[in-house]
Design a protein around this motif. Structure first.
Motif, PDB file in Angstrom:
ATOM      1  N   LYS A 120      51.672 -12.710  11.384  1.00 51.26           N
ATOM      2  CA  LYS A 120      51.556 -11.621  12.359  1.00 51.26           C
ATOM      3  C   LYS A 120      52.885 -11.272  13.016  1.00 51.26           C
ATOM      4  O   LYS A 120      52.976 -10.327  13.788  1.00 51.26           O
ATOM      5  CB  LYS A 120      50.534 -11.999  13.436  1.00 51.26           C
ATOM      6  CG  LYS A 120      49.101 -12.011  12.953  1.00 51.26           C
ATOM      7  CD  LYS A 120      48.652 -10.630  12.501  1.00 51.26           C
ATOM      8  CE  LYS A 120      47.186 -10.639  12.094  1.00 51.26           C
ATOM      9  NZ  LYS A 120      46.732  -9.301  11.650  1.00 51.26           N
ATOM     10  N   ASN A 177      50.405 -15.157  21.919  1.00 50.17           N
ATOM     11  CA  ASN A 177      49.230 -15.109  21.048  1.00 50.17           C
ATOM     12  C   ASN A 177      48.524 -16.443  20.907  1.00 50.17           C
ATOM     13  O   ASN A 177      49.157 -17.465  20.614  1.00 50.17           O
ATOM     14  CB  ASN A 177      49.619 -14.632  19.653  1.00 50.17           C
ATOM     15  CG  ASN A 177      49.721 -13.127  19.554  1.00 50.17           C
ATOM     16  OD1 ASN A 177      50.312 -12.483  20.425  1.00 50.17           O
ATOM     17  ND2 ASN A 177      49.145 -12.562  18.504  1.00 50.17           N
ATOM     18  N   HIS A 180      41.960  -6.370  23.219  1.00 43.69           N
ATOM     19  CA  HIS A 180      41.210  -6.769  22.024  1.00 43.69           C
ATOM     20  C   HIS A 180      39.838  -6.115  22.108  1.00 43.69           C
ATOM     21  O   HIS A 180      39.155  -6.236  23.132  1.00 43.69           O
ATOM     22  CB  HIS A 180      41.064  -8.297  21.958  1.00 43.69           C
ATOM     23  CG  HIS A 180      40.378  -8.771  20.704  1.00 43.69           C
ATOM     24  ND1 HIS A 180      40.980  -8.704  19.470  1.00 43.69           N
ATOM     25  CD2 HIS A 180      39.141  -9.303  20.503  1.00 43.69           C
ATOM     26  CE1 HIS A 180      40.155  -9.192  18.568  1.00 43.69           C
ATOM     27  NE2 HIS A 180      39.033  -9.552  19.160  1.00 43.69           N
ATOM     28  N   PRO A 209      42.066 -14.974  12.909  1.00 44.20           N
ATOM     29  CA  PRO A 209      42.728 -13.952  13.728  1.00 44.20           C
ATOM     30  C   PRO A 209      43.624 -14.573  14.792  1.00 44.20           C
ATOM     31  O   PRO A 209      43.383 -15.687  15.266  1.00 44.20           O
ATOM     32  CB  PRO A 209      41.550 -13.211  14.377  1.00 44.20           C
ATOM     33  CG  PRO A 209      40.368 -13.514  13.517  1.00 44.20           C
ATOM     34  CD  PRO A 209      40.599 -14.888  12.973  1.00 44.20           C
ATOM     35  N   THR A 210      44.663 -13.851  15.153  1.00 47.02           N
ATOM     36  CA  THR A 210      45.523 -14.242  16.267  1.00 47.02           C
ATOM     37  C   THR A 210      45.566 -13.080  17.245  1.00 47.02           C
ATOM     38  O   THR A 210      45.723 -11.928  16.841  1.00 47.02           O
ATOM     39  CB  THR A 210      46.942 -14.618  15.787  1.00 47.02           C
ATOM     40  OG1 THR A 210      47.791 -14.833  16.911  1.00 47.02           O
ATOM     41  CG2 THR A 210      47.541 -13.555  14.888  1.00 47.02           C
ATOM     42  N   VAL A 211      45.382 -13.384  18.535  1.00 47.31           N
ATOM     43  CA  VAL A 211      45.204 -12.338  19.547  1.00 47.31           C
ATOM     44  C   VAL A 211      46.205 -12.528  20.678  1.00 47.31           C
ATOM     45  O   VAL A 211      46.381 -13.650  21.187  1.00 47.31           O
ATOM     46  CB  VAL A 211      43.767 -12.371  20.119  1.00 47.31           C
ATOM     47  CG1 VAL A 211      43.592 -11.318  21.205  1.00 47.31           C
ATOM     48  CG2 VAL A 211      42.737 -12.161  19.009  1.00 47.31           C
ATOM     49  N   ASN A 212      46.843 -11.442  21.079  1.00 51.68           N
ATOM     50  CA  ASN A 212      47.792 -11.477  22.183  1.00 51.68           C
ATOM     51  C   ASN A 212      47.027 -11.549  23.508  1.00 51.68           C
ATOM     52  O   ASN A 212      46.327 -10.603  23.874  1.00 51.68           O
ATOM     53  CB  ASN A 212      48.679 -10.237  22.157  1.00 51.68           C
ATOM     54  CG  ASN A 212      49.785 -10.280  23.204  1.00 51.68           C
ATOM     55  OD1 ASN A 212      50.015 -11.310  23.842  1.00 51.68           O
ATOM     56  ND2 ASN A 212      50.466  -9.163  23.381  1.00 51.68           N
ATOM     57  N   THR A 213      47.162 -12.650  24.229  1.00 54.82           N
ATOM     58  CA  THR A 213      46.447 -12.802  25.498  1.00 54.82           C
ATOM     59  C   THR A 213      46.949 -11.821  26.554  1.00 54.82           C
ATOM     60  O   THR A 213      46.272 -11.594  27.564  1.00 54.82           O
ATOM     61  CB  THR A 213      46.580 -14.236  26.049  1.00 54.82           C
ATOM     62  OG1 THR A 213      47.964 -14.523  26.307  1.00 54.82           O
ATOM     63  CG2 THR A 213      46.030 -15.248  25.051  1.00 54.82           C
ATOM     64  N   THR A 250      45.826 -18.561  18.624  1.00 51.68           N
ATOM     65  CA  THR A 250      45.605 -18.572  17.176  1.00 51.68           C
ATOM     66  C   THR A 250      44.283 -19.254  16.849  1.00 51.68           C
ATOM     67  O   THR A 250      43.778 -20.075  17.626  1.00 51.68           O
ATOM     68  CB  THR A 250      46.754 -19.305  16.466  1.00 51.68           C
ATOM     69  OG1 THR A 250      46.981 -20.575  17.094  1.00 51.68           O
ATOM     70  CG2 THR A 250      48.049 -18.495  16.543  1.00 51.68           C
ATOM     71  N   HIS A 261      54.605 -11.058  23.402  1.00 51.91           N
ATOM     72  CA  HIS A 261      53.347 -11.630  22.938  1.00 51.91           C
ATOM     73  C   HIS A 261      53.213 -13.088  23.378  1.00 51.91           C
ATOM     74  O   HIS A 261      54.177 -13.851  23.320  1.00 51.91           O
ATOM     75  CB  HIS A 261      53.286 -11.611  21.398  1.00 51.91           C
ATOM     76  CG  HIS A 261      53.064 -10.254  20.815  1.00 51.91           C
ATOM     77  ND1 HIS A 261      51.897  -9.893  20.194  1.00 51.91           N
ATOM     78  CD2 HIS A 261      53.876  -9.170  20.752  1.00 51.91           C
ATOM     79  CE1 HIS A 261      51.983  -8.651  19.770  1.00 51.91           C
ATOM     80  NE2 HIS A 261      53.185  -8.193  20.099  1.00 51.91           N
ATOM     81  N   VAL A 265      42.329  -8.566  27.284  1.00 49.67           N
ATOM     82  CA  VAL A 265      41.835  -9.934  27.095  1.00 49.67           C
ATOM     83  C   VAL A 265      41.711 -10.622  28.449  1.00 49.67           C
ATOM     84  O   VAL A 265      40.717 -11.297  28.731  1.00 49.67           O
ATOM     85  CB  VAL A 265      42.771 -10.724  26.166  1.00 49.67           C
ATOM     86  CG1 VAL A 265      42.322 -12.186  26.070  1.00 49.67           C
ATOM     87  CG2 VAL A 265      42.802 -10.093  24.776  1.00 49.67           C
ATOM     88  N   LEU A 314      36.956 -12.197  25.224  1.00 46.18           N
ATOM     89  CA  LEU A 314      37.306 -12.431  23.826  1.00 46.18           C
ATOM     90  C   LEU A 314      36.074 -12.961  23.105  1.00 46.18           C
ATOM     91  O   LEU A 314      35.701 -14.126  23.260  1.00 46.18           O
ATOM     92  CB  LEU A 314      38.469 -13.425  23.724  1.00 46.18           C
ATOM     93  CG  LEU A 314      39.192 -13.492  22.394  1.00 46.18           C
ATOM     94  CD1 LEU A 314      39.766 -12.134  22.009  1.00 46.18           C
ATOM     95  CD2 LEU A 314      40.310 -14.521  22.439  1.00 46.18           C
TER      96      LEU A 314
END
Length: 365
Positions: free
Chosen positions: A309, A65, A44, A36-40, A67, A63, A49, A250
């Motif tokens: 993404k 993100n 989430h 998964p990759t998450v936008n800080t 990774t 973004h 986050v 997270l």
């Protein structure tokens, strides 16, 4: 039966037999694939986050993100067919099992180690971001871990603040080992510490810790081959007190590689304007308290995951550049960074459209 038909039938049966054998033959390999990759800068699991309180924050856009890499579990036994498929696939990588789980490390041990590294990376990200903003952060040396059955077990405890060793003030974690190894194995070393409970009480009451103790420990010889060093069986680390609260929410993520992106996300939320200019930037890299960016594992999987993404730019640790550039996903620009300052400079170029000025990764680094 005609000879040609018989040959085709025999070949087909042989292929089926080989495939069946491949399914049952286990090989000592594990697989890595994009995680998964998450936008800080975003949410989430239904919550932000990055959560900052006690300090003014500003709206963000775009973004930044972090990774991740997904890996097979420690007890999963890959078969030969899966290994061959992984070797041929573009979006996965097959590596020796011991690369991911060295020395027979269990999945539980690996998860615990990754959790500890993730926690430390969050602390360093906060420190690096606040230092960049010239916000004072109080730091001190602590006992990070105590080795089981070592001379220090029961005498020192995780969280104890190390003020001095043999009367010499300690300013950095490395000072502890240097002062201990001045002794010969079997000699006594004296630690001046603030007990962890006293430190916790002082922080809760927002006052300086005043209670110190002197702890004498008899060193023993290290397990090194050759010349033996004096050790007591602890690892020293750093703890901090921040002037306001920064929480990173997270779950189910481990390891130290999100440090850079957390630091940039914190910096963005604490400064006016948008670091990305609305662009989709992803990246990776460890970060230390001084903002130095370090290399990570699984870089090829992380660039694939980021591009899938929608990332346009990928902040890449300088030491990972050569590996990442060997197979860069189409449409993704790899930007070389060594420090948080490099990353901030690159983001300025990106939001102002000066992409030709970006320090890009090449096959040489």
């Amino acid at each position: 039966m005609p000879r040609r038909t018989a040959t085709m039938l025999a070949s087909t049966l042989m292929l089926i037999a080989l495939l069946c054998a491949g399914v049952f033959i286990k090989v000592p390999y594990a697989e890595m694939s994009p995680g998964p990759t998450v936008n800080t800068l975003g949410d989430h699991g239904g919550e932000p986050v990055l959560q900052i309180s006690g300090r003014k924050t500003y709206p963000t856009s775009g973004h930044l993100n972090m990774t991740t890499v997904r890996v097979t579990s420690a007890d999963y036994k890959m078969n030969l067919v899966e290994a061959v498929y992984g070797w041929l696939a573009h979006d996965s990588k097959v590596v020796p099992h011991d690369t991911l789980y060295p020395d027979g490390k269990t999945e539980e041990q690996s998860t615990q180690e990754n959790a500890e590294e993730f926690s430390q990376s969050q602390e360093s990200a906060k420190v690096a971001a606040l230092k960049e903003l010239h916000v004072p952060v109080q730091s001190w040396v602590i006992v990070s871990t105590v080795v089981k059955d070592s001379p220090a077990e029961g005498r020192l405890h995780a969280g104890d603040v190390v003020k001095a060793v043999d009367g010499t003030a300690v300013k950095a974690p490395g000072d502890v080992a240097k002062l201990v190894t001045k002794h010969k194995p079997g000699e006594d070393v004296v630690f001046t510490v603030v007990p962890a409970k006293e430190q916790a009480a002082a922080e809760k009451a927002n006052r300086p810790a005043v209670k110190t103790e002197k702890v004498t420990i008899t060193t023993r010889a290290s397990d090194d081959e050759g010349e033996k060093r004096a050790i007591v069986g602890i690892a020293a680390g750093t703890d901090h007190t921040f002037p306001f609260t920064v929480d990173i929410k997270l779950a189910d993520v481990g390891g130290p590689s999100a440090g850079l992106m957390f630091a940039l996300g914190i910096y963005d939320k604490l400064t006016p304007g948008s670091l990305t200019g609305g662009k989709f930037v992803a990246g990776t890299g460890t970060i230390d308290d001084d903002g130095k960016v370090g290399p990570i594992g699984g870089i090829e999987m992380k660039t694939v995951g980021a591009r899938d993404k929608g990332a346009q730019y990928f902040l890449t640790p300088a030491d990972n550049c050569a590996a990442a550039a060997k197979d860069t996903p189409g449409g993704l620009t790899l930007v070389k960074v060594k420090t948080i300052d490099d990353a901030l400079g690159a983001l300025k170029d990106i939001r102002e459209g000066r992409t030709s000025d970006l320090p890009k990764c090449t096959a040489k680094g």
